[in-house]
Write a protein that holds these residues in place. Structure first.
Motif, PDB file in Angstrom:
ATOM      1  N   LYS A  89      18.883  73.837  53.789  1.00 17.29           N
ATOM      2  CA  LYS A  89      17.916  74.114  52.723  1.00 17.29           C
ATOM      3  C   LYS A  89      17.313  72.796  52.253  1.00 17.29           C
ATOM      4  O   LYS A  89      18.028  71.910  51.792  1.00 17.29           O
ATOM      5  N   ASP A  90      15.985  72.688  52.335  1.00 19.76           N
ATOM      6  CA  ASP A  90      15.316  71.449  51.946  1.00 19.76           C
ATOM      7  C   ASP A  90      15.550  71.127  50.472  1.00 19.76           C
ATOM      8  O   ASP A  90      15.681  69.965  50.100  1.00 19.76           O
ATOM      9  N   SER A  91      15.647  72.157  49.643  1.00 16.81           N
ATOM     10  CA  SER A  91      15.867  71.905  48.208  1.00 16.81           C
ATOM     11  C   SER A  91      17.228  71.255  47.967  1.00 16.81           C
ATOM     12  O   SER A  91      17.362  70.400  47.090  1.00 16.81           O
ATOM     13  N   THR A  92      18.246  71.633  48.741  1.00 17.70           N
ATOM     14  CA  THR A  92      19.555  71.004  48.568  1.00 17.70           C
ATOM     15  C   THR A  92      19.546  69.586  49.118  1.00 17.70           C
ATOM     16  O   THR A  92      20.201  68.705  48.569  1.00 17.70           O
ATOM     17  N   VAL A  93      18.795  69.359  50.190  1.00 16.26           N
ATOM     18  CA  VAL A  93      18.678  68.007  50.751  1.00 16.26           C
ATOM     19  C   VAL A  93      18.037  67.085  49.715  1.00 16.26           C
ATOM     20  O   VAL A  93      18.547  66.002  49.433  1.00 16.26           O
ATOM     21  N   SER A  94      16.933  67.533  49.144  1.00 14.96           N
ATOM     22  CA  SER A  94      16.209  66.717  48.163  1.00 14.96           C
ATOM     23  C   SER A  94      17.034  66.444  46.913  1.00 14.96           C
ATOM     24  O   SER A  94      16.939  65.366  46.325  1.00 14.96           O
ATOM     25  N   ALA A  95      17.849  67.414  46.501  1.00 13.84           N
ATOM     26  CA  ALA A  95      18.619  67.286  45.268  1.00 13.84           C
ATOM     27  C   ALA A  95      19.914  66.501  45.447  1.00 13.84           C
ATOM     28  O   ALA A  95      20.526  66.089  44.456  1.00 13.84           O
ATOM     29  N   LEU A  96      20.342  66.286  46.676  1.00 13.57           N
ATOM     30  CA  LEU A  96      21.647  65.679  46.937  1.00 13.57           C
ATOM     31  C   LEU A  96      21.868  64.331  46.243  1.00 13.57           C
ATOM     32  O   LEU A  96      22.897  64.152  45.581  1.00 13.57           O
ATOM     33  N   PRO A  97      20.948  63.381  46.333  1.00 11.86           N
ATOM     34  CA  PRO A  97      21.202  62.086  45.662  1.00 11.86           C
ATOM     35  C   PRO A  97      21.425  62.220  44.149  1.00 11.86           C
ATOM     36  O   PRO A  97      22.316  61.587  43.596  1.00 11.86           O
ATOM     37  N   GLN A  98      20.641  63.083  43.486  1.00 11.29           N
ATOM     38  CA  GLN A  98      20.813  63.260  42.047  1.00 11.29           C
ATOM     39  C   GLN A  98      22.124  63.984  41.745  1.00 11.29           C
ATOM     40  O   GLN A  98      22.815  63.642  40.800  1.00 11.29           O
ATOM     41  N   LYS A  99      22.480  64.964  42.561  1.00 17.09           N
ATOM     42  CA  LYS A  99      23.745  65.680  42.369  1.00 17.09           C
ATOM     43  C   LYS A  99      24.932  64.722  42.470  1.00 17.09           C
ATOM     44  O   LYS A  99      25.956  64.941  41.852  1.00 17.09           O
TER      45      LYS A  99
END
Length: 116
Positions: A89-99
């Motif tokens: 999921k691209d949204s999880t990829v993009s959010a990973l650093p902030q998470k």
């Protein structure tokens, strides 16, 4: 005698310069794969949050990829790895650093242009 002294001074200066040169990291896809492997369950939706090992990997990549060339290499490797993960999921990829509380100085996405 003056030539010998001048050569000695030049040799010492060269030695000092070589010691002071910061070694460069040539980041490899193996580095990226090892760092991101613990993130796979989160990235494909099998885990609700990234693990500590995943976040440690993100932080490790952030610290490794300090030059533009390293960041481009890491990006290219991430995109190559992503192409082999069905259900990513691209949204999880993009959010990973902030998470992981490890914001990267560049965006990560399955569609990012690694040359920029």
């Amino acid at each position: 005698m003056a030539k010998v002294a001048a050569l000695c001074v030049m040799a010492i200066m060269l030695s000092i310069a070589l010691v002071m040169v910061k070694p460069t990291h040539a980041i490899t896809c193996m580095d990226v794969d090892v760092a991101l492997e613990p993130c796979i369950p989160y990235l494909v939706g099998q885990a609700p949050d990234p693990t500590k090992a995943c976040c440690d990997g993100i932080l490790h990549l952030k610290n490794l990829a300090t030059t533009t060339l390293d960041r481009r290499a890491a990006c290219t490797c991430m995109k190559a790895a992503a192409s082999h993960l069905p259900g990513l999921k691209d949204s999880t990829v993009s959010a990973l650093p902030q998470k992981c509380n490890a914001p990267l100085p560049y965006p990560i996405s399955t569609s990012v242009d690694c040359t920029k």
